[in-house]
Design a protein around this motif. Structure first.
Motif, short mmCIF file in Angstrom:
data_model
loop_
_atom_site.label_atom_id
_atom_site.label_comp_id
_atom_site.label_asym_id
_atom_site.label_seq_id
_atom_site.Cartn_x
_atom_site.Cartn_y
_atom_site.Cartn_z
N ILE A 95 -112.47 57.58 56.79
CA ILE A 95 -111.66 57.70 55.58
C ILE A 95 -110.24 58.08 56.00
N LYS A 96 -109.36 58.25 55.03
CA LYS A 96 -107.99 58.69 55.28
C LYS A 96 -107.74 59.96 54.49
N LEU A 97 -106.86 60.81 55.02
CA LEU A 97 -106.41 62.01 54.32
C LEU A 97 -104.89 62.01 54.26
N ILE A 98 -104.35 62.48 53.15
CA ILE A 98 -102.91 62.70 53.05
C ILE A 98 -102.72 64.20 52.88
N TRP A 99 -102.21 64.85 53.93
CA TRP A 99 -102.07 66.30 53.94
C TRP A 99 -100.94 66.74 53.00
N PRO A 100 -100.97 67.99 52.55
CA PRO A 100 -99.90 68.50 51.68
C PRO A 100 -98.53 68.37 52.35
N LYS A 144 -114.70 65.62 58.83
CA LYS A 144 -114.33 65.98 60.19
C LYS A 144 -112.90 65.52 60.45
N VAL A 145 -112.06 66.42 60.97
CA VAL A 145 -110.67 66.10 61.30
C VAL A 145 -110.36 66.63 62.69
N LYS A 201 -114.67 75.47 63.04
CA LYS A 201 -114.58 74.79 64.32
C LYS A 201 -115.88 74.03 64.58
N MET A 202 -115.78 72.84 65.12
CA MET A 202 -116.95 72.07 65.49
C MET A 202 -117.04 72.12 67.02
N ASP A 203 -117.62 73.24 67.52
CA ASP A 203 -117.58 73.54 68.95
C ASP A 203 -118.20 72.47 69.83
N ASP A 204 -119.36 71.93 69.38
CA ASP A 204 -120.08 71.01 70.25
C ASP A 204 -119.42 69.64 70.35
N ARG A 205 -118.70 69.23 69.31
CA ARG A 205 -118.12 67.88 69.32
C ARG A 205 -116.60 67.89 69.26
N GLY A 206 -115.99 69.03 69.22
CA GLY A 206 -114.55 69.10 69.10
C GLY A 206 -114.10 68.84 67.68
N GLY A 207 -112.83 69.09 67.42
CA GLY A 207 -112.31 68.89 66.08
C GLY A 207 -112.67 70.04 65.16
N GLU A 208 -112.40 69.86 63.87
CA GLU A 208 -112.68 70.88 62.88
C GLU A 208 -113.33 70.25 61.65
N GLY A 209 -114.12 71.05 60.95
CA GLY A 209 -114.73 70.62 59.71
C GLY A 209 -113.95 71.16 58.53
#
Length: 315
Positions: free
Chosen positions: A107-112, A133-134, A168-176
């Motif tokens: 998907i896509k996100l448009i941040w503030p 997941k980002v 934090k998504m420690d096992d796969r990297g990135g953040e939820g």
């Protein structure tokens, strides 16, 4: 818990407490907009009559939204009471009012404050919100972003959503990132429902995870004149209703608002923001407050169009 009468809050008048809430909310909005510390005295200057700050109106409106946000959180927490020994704890599926569909999709996100969409991946999605997941969360609590989801017709669905929490998504990297959908164009509402229906059925071979469980539907029927009166409240963004069964504060549902002959109707997303049990004779009913999850300009246009249609048809 009741405040102690000898405490500062216990001695404050209702007028003083209301003024404190306004000041605190305005201060929160200024913190969020400036991204830096703002003193109470600076915030109080905005509340003085004749303040010439060009941002005054936007900040005052924003502070009302903050009060509403805080009140909703307080009511939601109060509604989530722990079960007693005589009341077994409900399962996660029973507590959840929306079917949550596990799905990994781009998907896509448009941040503030940004215009360029960034890539992200859905982890799960429901009628009321999503987990995403980002690489890195680029927003703060209370901020709003745009979630862009591919539609079944090839056109993307744009949904305004509010930050709930991140991890934090420690096992796969990135953040939820967990978000709650807060506003969607009515033209995209049916398409979102179609996407959810497709995902729910594709995730269950017998096709039983289905339409009725994607969201709760609330049918509200009025006499012609009653509907006209209610449309004024709807155009302002909310509606009070009386229902026989309790709703859940914070849940998003689909409200079908129509005349008894169903000649005139509106289908709108709405969120439950308050609820109170009442007695009518021997019956127990519930008075609930709904907030509609559509842009205010669109609500005004839709309700005015329906009023005009009803006038032409003599209803």
């Amino acid at each position: 818990m009741k405040p102690r009468q000898d405490s500062l809050l216990g001695q404050a008048s209702e007028e003083e407490l209301t003024a404190c809430i306004r000041l605190l909310a305005l201060n929160v909005v200024q913190h969020r907009s400036a991204g830096s510390f703002t003193s109470f005295r600076d915030s109080a200057e905005m509340l003085r009559p004749g303040s010439a700050d060009p941002n005054k109106l936007d900040l005052i409106v924003g502070s009302r939204d903050v009060v509403e946000e805080a009140l909703e959180v307080v009511r939601t927490i109060a509604a989530e009471k722990k079960p007693t020994e005589d009341e077994p704890e409900a399962s996660a599926e029973e507590r959840r009012k929306h079917l949550r569909i596990s799905v990994t999709a781009p998907i896509k996100l448009i941040w503030p404050g940004e215009d360029t969409p960034t890539d992200a991946r859905l982890q799960d999605i429901s009628w009321g919100g999503a987990a995403i997941k980002v690489d890195k969360v680029r927003m703060a609590s209370g901020d709003t972003l745009i979630v862009v989801i591919p539609g079944t017709n090839g056109q993307p669905i744009h949904i305004e959503a509010k930050y709930l929490r991140s991890w934090k998504m420690d096992d796969r990297g990135g953040e939820g990132l967990a978000v709650r959908f807060s506003s969607i164009a009515t033209s995209d509402e049916d398409e979102l429902e179609a996407v959810l229906q497709m995902l729910a059925q594709s995730g269950d071979s017998d096709g039983l995870r289905a339409h009725a469980r994607l969201h709760q539907r609330l049918d509200l029927q009025f006499e012609g004149d009653e509907l006209k009166a209610s449309l004024e409240d709807i155009s302002a963004g909310g509606l009070g209703v009386t229902v026989p069964e309790p709703l859940q504060i914070g849940q998003s549902l689909q409200a079908i608002i129509s005349t008894f002959d169903e000649k005139h109707s509106l289908k709108l997303r709405a969120r439950v923001v308050r609820q109170e049990k009442i007695s009518m004779g021997k019956a127990e009913l519930y008075q609930a407050g709904l907030k509609f999850e559509h842009p205010s300009e669109e609500l005004a246009e839709l309700t005015q169009a329906l009023i005009s249609k009803m006038a032409r048809s003599g209803r």
